[in-house]
Scaffold this active site. Structure first.
Site, PDB file in Angstrom:
ATOM      1  N   HIS A 121       0.838  -1.199   0.000  1.00  0.00           N
ATOM      2  CA  HIS A 121       0.000   0.000   0.000  1.00  0.00           C
ATOM      3  C   HIS A 121       0.880   1.258   0.000  1.00  0.00           C
ATOM      4  O   HIS A 121       0.678   2.168  -0.799  1.00  0.00           O
ATOM      5  CB  HIS A 121      -0.917  -0.012   1.233  1.00  0.00           C
ATOM      6  CG  HIS A 121      -1.689   1.260   1.453  1.00  0.00           C
ATOM      7  ND1 HIS A 121      -2.700   1.677   0.607  1.00  0.00           N
ATOM      8  CD2 HIS A 121      -1.591   2.215   2.412  1.00  0.00           C
ATOM      9  CE1 HIS A 121      -3.190   2.834   1.059  1.00  0.00           C
ATOM     10  NE2 HIS A 121      -2.523   3.178   2.144  1.00  0.00           N
ATOM     11  N   ARG A 129       4.123  10.850  -4.998  1.00  0.00           N
ATOM     12  CA  ARG A 129       5.469  11.406  -5.206  1.00  0.00           C
ATOM     13  C   ARG A 129       6.131  10.686  -6.379  1.00  0.00           C
ATOM     14  O   ARG A 129       7.090   9.927  -6.206  1.00  0.00           O
ATOM     15  CB  ARG A 129       6.336  11.218  -3.940  1.00  0.00           C
ATOM     16  CG  ARG A 129       5.897  12.009  -2.721  1.00  0.00           C
ATOM     17  CD  ARG A 129       6.852  11.777  -1.544  1.00  0.00           C
ATOM     18  NE  ARG A 129       6.996  10.344  -1.269  1.00  0.00           N
ATOM     19  CZ  ARG A 129       6.153   9.629  -0.531  1.00  0.00           C
ATOM     20  NH1 ARG A 129       5.129  10.201   0.047  1.00  0.00           N
ATOM     21  NH2 ARG A 129       6.344   8.352  -0.360  1.00  0.00           N
TER      22      ARG A 129
END
Ligand code: MN
Length: 430
Positions: free
Chosen positions: A140, A149
């Protein structure tokens, strides 16, 4: 390990017929605790058995539970589980033996102590003082890191060294079946200034919650050697999440309003004794992972192999009588950090834990797409929508959607047990 716990014998049968039916979540080997509102008006502790619930208070009044020490009888007559959780594992084990004997075939049947599970409404199992949510699945965390990101390493440098968590909001924990209102929030479009409005990217997170038992005084630690004994039991936890709010607010201090509007838990707390046949060694480390510091090294099998499933049904599907659709299926055993490690790390500073405090596991995701435990991952931030049988698509949750999480444990030589379900329907923002 000590001698086998007789209450876990897979051949045990109950005089409550529905507890012996193949596939029930609540056979005699389970005996989870919950709080129900009784017709007498007060909330009471119940134990789920098949399709029925044992009224524990009534059983104590009628002296049907043998050998209960007075403090255990008193705690089990209370209107929440906190006091019982605070008594610790020896009391939990003796209560379990006593309740198991009462319900085993061959004992005097006491059908008047039972209520049909359908006829009662369930409350929060405990008054949760503090709630902490972790982030223990590297699958996850890697997926979310890739999306949030894209230019950096998906896992931040600390991830494999310590279980990352944040202090959540106990006041908005709700029991399964409670409607969830779409939150308002501050949203930041890619091409303009922030606006205030209804969350557009509403998500769920398939998690488990672990209730803390006796806890530790401020200034003391819970070490790995005693951490398992400090955990009372597990529930299913849905950490509802506002992804657009989260994306804008999460730096530098982590989730705030994106997570504080509702978190739902299943009403039946499945105890660590009932889960013991489903413990494994671990957790999984991969080649090249850093060594764990000593205070986080497991001293016992502390990985719990619990399978979880998430289903969705839109309001249209429910009107048409269409069955809910399976969104994901995963296992708690896939997590990189265990609940005992979370507890040891959480208290490593001397942070006090109290009976009924709740630890969330973080989204349970595995390696495959079918095991991604939230829509953010499953639809890859909306780029791969899920098709529903009513002809609509889901990138994120729409008003009227009903989410149902369920969980169960299976192992060789053990009776299958379940955790029941955790449901919630999305209501429009207001
Ligand atoms: Mn979460």
């Amino acid at each position: 390990m000590s001698t086998p716990d007789p209450t876990l014998n897979p051949d045990l049968q109950s005089w409550v017929e529905s507890a012996n039916v193949e596939g029930t979540d609540f056979p005699l080997q389970n005996l989870p605790y919950g709080i129900f509102s009784s017709s007498q008006g007060s909330d009471r502790i119940g134990v789920a058995i098949g399709d029925m619930v044992l009224d524990v208070h009534q059983a104590i009044e009628e002296l049907a539970l043998q050998d209960l020490p007075p403090e255990t009888a008193c705690a089990l007559s209370s209107s929440s589980l906190n006091q019982f959780m605070g008594l610790g594992s020896r009391s939990w084990r003796s209560a379990r033996r006593s309740i198991s004997s009462l319900l085993t075939s061959g004992a005097d049947p006491h059908p008047h102590l039972l209520l049909p599970r359908e006829s009662i409404s369930m409350k929060m199992p405990a008054a949760v003082g503090d709630y902490t949510d972790f982030y223990a699945s590297r699958h996850h965390a890697t997926n979310v890191g890739r999306m949030f990101r894209p230019d950096g390493e998906p896992l931040l440098p600390n991830y494999l060294n310590l279980p990352v968590g944040y202090h959540g909001r106990a006041s908005t924990l709700v029991v399964s079946g409670t409607n969830v209102k779409r939150p308002m929030g501050q949203l930041k479009p890619d091409d303009g200034p922030p606006v205030f409005g209804p969350c557009r990217l509403l998500d769920y997170e398939m998690e488990f919650g672990a209730f803390v038992g006796a806890g530790n005084p401020h200034g003391h630690r819970i070490e790995m050697a005693s951490a398992m004994d400090q955990l009372f039991g597990l529930v299913i936890l849905n950490d509802w999440s506002a992804r657009d709010v989260q994306k804008w607010e999460y730096q530098p201090l982590g989730p705030f309003n994106a997570k504080n509007f509702a978190s739902s838990i299943s009403p039946w707390v499945v105890t660590m004794e009932a889960l013991s046949p489903f413990r494994k060694s671990g957790p999984d480390r991969e080649p090249g992972d850093p060594d764990m510091l000593d205070y986080l090294v497991p001293v016992t099998d502390d990985v719990l192999d619990v399978t979880c499933e998430v289903h969705i049904a839109s309001s249209q599907m429910r009107e048409k009588g269409q069955s809910p659709v399976l969104l994901s299926k995963g296992t708690l055993a896939d997590l990189t950090w265990t609940f005992t490690q979370m507890l040891a790390h959480h208290t490593s500073t001397g942070c006090a834990m109290r009976p009924g405090d709740l630890l969330g596991s973080g989204t349970v995701s595995g390696t495959g797409k079918e095991s991604r435990g939230c829509l953010l991952e499953l639809t890859w931030r909306g780029t791969e929508p899920v098709e529903l049988p009513d002809g609509t698509q889901r990138k994120f949750l729409l008003d009227g959607d009903e989410l149902t999480m369920s969980a169960y444990c299976e192992a060789e030589g053990a009776r299958r047990i379940g955790l029941g379900t955790c449901t919630g329907v999305i209501q429009p923002a207001s």
